[in-house]
Design an enzyme around this catalytic site. Structure first.
Site, PDB file in Angstrom:
ATOM      1  N   TRP A  38       0.835  -1.211   0.000  1.00 56.86           N
ATOM      2  CA  TRP A  38       0.000   0.000   0.000  1.00 56.86           C
ATOM      3  C   TRP A  38       0.861   1.248   0.000  1.00 56.86           C
ATOM      4  CZ3 TRP A  38      -4.161  -1.352  -2.023  1.00 56.86           C
ATOM      5  CH2 TRP A  38      -4.833  -2.523  -1.653  1.00 56.86           C
ATOM      6  N   ASP A  45      -1.580   6.561   6.393  1.00 57.54           N
ATOM      7  CA  ASP A  45      -2.672   5.656   6.002  1.00 57.54           C
ATOM      8  C   ASP A  45      -2.907   4.720   7.185  1.00 57.54           C
ATOM      9  OD1 ASP A  45      -4.204   3.527   5.066  1.00 57.54           O
ATOM     10  OD2 ASP A  45      -2.939   3.110   3.318  1.00 57.54           O
ATOM     11  N   LYS A  73     -11.964  -1.928   6.555  1.00 59.90           N
ATOM     12  CA  LYS A  73     -11.121  -2.822   7.334  1.00 59.90           C
ATOM     13  C   LYS A  73     -11.643  -2.932   8.767  1.00 59.90           C
ATOM     14  CE  LYS A  73      -8.807  -3.140   3.646  1.00 59.90           C
ATOM     15  NZ  LYS A  73      -7.676  -2.393   3.159  1.00 59.90           N
TER      16      LYS A  73
HETATM   17  C1  LIG Z   1      -7.118  -1.942   1.857  1.00 57.80           C
HETATM   18  C2  LIG Z   1      -6.094  -0.886   1.995  1.00 57.80           C
HETATM   19  C3  LIG Z   1      -5.944   0.143   1.055  1.00 57.80           C
HETATM   20  C4  LIG Z   1      -6.732   0.204  -0.247  1.00 57.80           C
HETATM   21  O1  LIG Z   1      -8.029   0.547  -0.034  1.00 57.80           O
HETATM   22  P1  LIG Z   1      -9.103   0.601  -1.230  1.00 57.80           P
HETATM   23  O2  LIG Z   1     -10.273   1.198  -0.493  1.00 57.80           O
HETATM   24  O3  LIG Z   1      -9.330  -0.769  -1.725  1.00 57.80           O
HETATM   25  O4  LIG Z   1      -8.585   1.515  -2.275  1.00 57.80           O
HETATM   26  C5  LIG Z   1      -5.001   1.102   1.292  1.00 57.80           C
HETATM   27  N1  LIG Z   1      -4.217   1.065   2.393  1.00 57.80           N
HETATM   28  C6  LIG Z   1      -4.322   0.083   3.311  1.00 57.80           C
HETATM   29  C7  LIG Z   1      -3.422   0.083   4.487  1.00 57.80           C
HETATM   30  C8  LIG Z   1      -5.258  -0.912   3.144  1.00 57.80           C
HETATM   31  O5  LIG Z   1      -5.348  -1.909   4.054  1.00 57.80           O
END
Ligand SMILES: *Cc1c(COP(=O)(O)O)cnc(C)c1O
Length: 360
Positions: free
Chosen positions: A101, A171, A195
């Site tokens: 990511w 993030d 998540k």
């Molecule tokens: C799942 C995830 C993403 C991507 O998210 P999307 O909503 O599918 O674009 C980005 N960063 C992390 C840490 C993730 O777990």
């Protein structure tokens, strides 16, 4: 009705109480005679839903007054572009690579400016968090970017990097509301809710007000400007109304559980059950350097691909779902977010223990 133990990394398990409330309110939300899905986003009832969700979120995470909370769309991947488009005034940013990511975020930012990789754990398939002492923060960096909990590899930052005064962007998708955070240490923190918070389709951005300006990169679409969403309190266009409502129910649930300090304790206890087993097992092994282990995502292997497959199939048949590791890593991964009860982890460990005995 029988519910399984769902260890999916995302979309992931939600609190059963929340799902029950949503079901009960499906046809007639609080006497409105319609479901939240059918409501105008400009109605008083919906305004109340989104205002309450924001207020509860702020209370849970203790968000300071000089930060905006935005409910956006486009998932985490849209933030990979929105962050540079809105913050890259000098067209320079520093990224720490701790997994897929962070890599994707860095690659996206390269479309808009110079990206300096100031630390990386790519050399050992991202199984650790790189040393954060004496990071070479660029003098002209607009921000320093991290992915704080690495969903795929199961690592987490136990401390934040010293950005030498530069804006920290994080993030937090797979650790959002799993523990208290000091929001004032960040310029921007954001996460997709699928998540640990709610249904896919909402990204929550927490951003310090002074970073919200008209001065964005040329060509930045209206919808990708933080300012338009901040000025319109996340109602510039039709938001993902129902999904925000479910997030709001999860915030109420978290408050009833006792808030984020309590969640952290629970998450620590839960993760310990699994990590202790992995450390003692002769068959199953964790893949992450112990000091950097995530409380949310726990990857593990047997070291034998055939045995991994057998385990995943038998676990699934026994009601332990979505334990297959990410396609880039293999093995297994148990995501044990807020809504996974401790009992689920205990039962999984019991199952693993039996599997080990039966497959010597
Ligand atoms: C799942 C995830 C993403 C991507 O998210 P999307 O909503 O599918 O674009 C980005 N960063 C992390 C840490 C993730 O777990």
């Amino acid at each position: 009705m029988s519910r399984v133990y769902n260890f999916s990394a995302g979309p992931a398990v939600l609190p059963e109480e929340v799902l029950k409330t949503a079901a009960a309110e499906m046809l007639d939300y609080h006497g409105c005679g319609m479901s939240v899905m059918e409501m105008s986003h400009r109605s008083k009832d919906y305004q109340n839903i989104i205002d309450t969700a924001e207020a509860d979120f702020r209370e849970l995470l203790n968000v300071p007054d000089n930060y905006k909370v935005l409910f956006l769309q486009g998932g985490g991947n849209t933030q990979f572009a929105m962050v540079p488009m809105n913050l890259m005034k000098n067209k320079v940013a520093d990224y720490i690579l701790t997994g897929q990511w962070a890599k994707k975020a860095a690659k996206e930012a390269e479309m808009y400016g110079k990206v300096n990789i100031i630390a990386s754990s790519a050399d050992k398939t991202f199984s650790y968090i790189p040393d954060l002492t004496n990071l070479k923060i660029s003098d002209d960096a607009d921000y320093v970017y991290i992915c704080q909990n690495n969903t795929i590899y199961g690592t987490t930052f136990k401390e934040l990097p010293d950005t030498k005064g530069k804006t920290l962007v994080s993030d937090v998708s797979s650790m959002f509301l799993s523990e208290p955070m000091d929001v004032s240490k960040y310029g921007v923190l954001w996460g997709g809710v699928q998540k640990n918070i709610g249904p896919a389709g909402v990204t929550i951005v927490v951003i310090r007000e002074d970073l919200i300006t008209e001065d964005v990169l040329p060509g930045t679409p209206t919808m990708l400007r933080y300012k338009i969403h901040a000025d319109n309190k996340s109602l510039y266009n039709t938001p993902p109304c129902y999904n925000i409502y479910i997030c709001g129910l999860v915030f109420k649930w978290l408050k009833e559980m006792g808030g984020l300090s309590v969640m952290k304790e629970r998450n620590e206890e839960k993760a310990k059950v699994l990590y202790d087993f992995l450390d003692a097992s002769n068959m199953f092994h964790g893949t992450v350097v112990p000091k950097d282990r995530s409380l949310m995502n726990v990857p593990f292997i047997t070291g034998n691909e055939e045995l991994d497959k057998k385990f995943i199939a038998e676990a699934s048949a026994a009601g332990f779902k979505n334990l297959k590791g990410h396609r880039t890593v293999g093995g297994m991964r148990a995501s044990i977010y807020n809504a996974m009860p401790k009992e689920g982890v205990e039962k999984l460990v019991e199952f693993m223990d039996n599997f080990e005995k039966n497959n010597k």
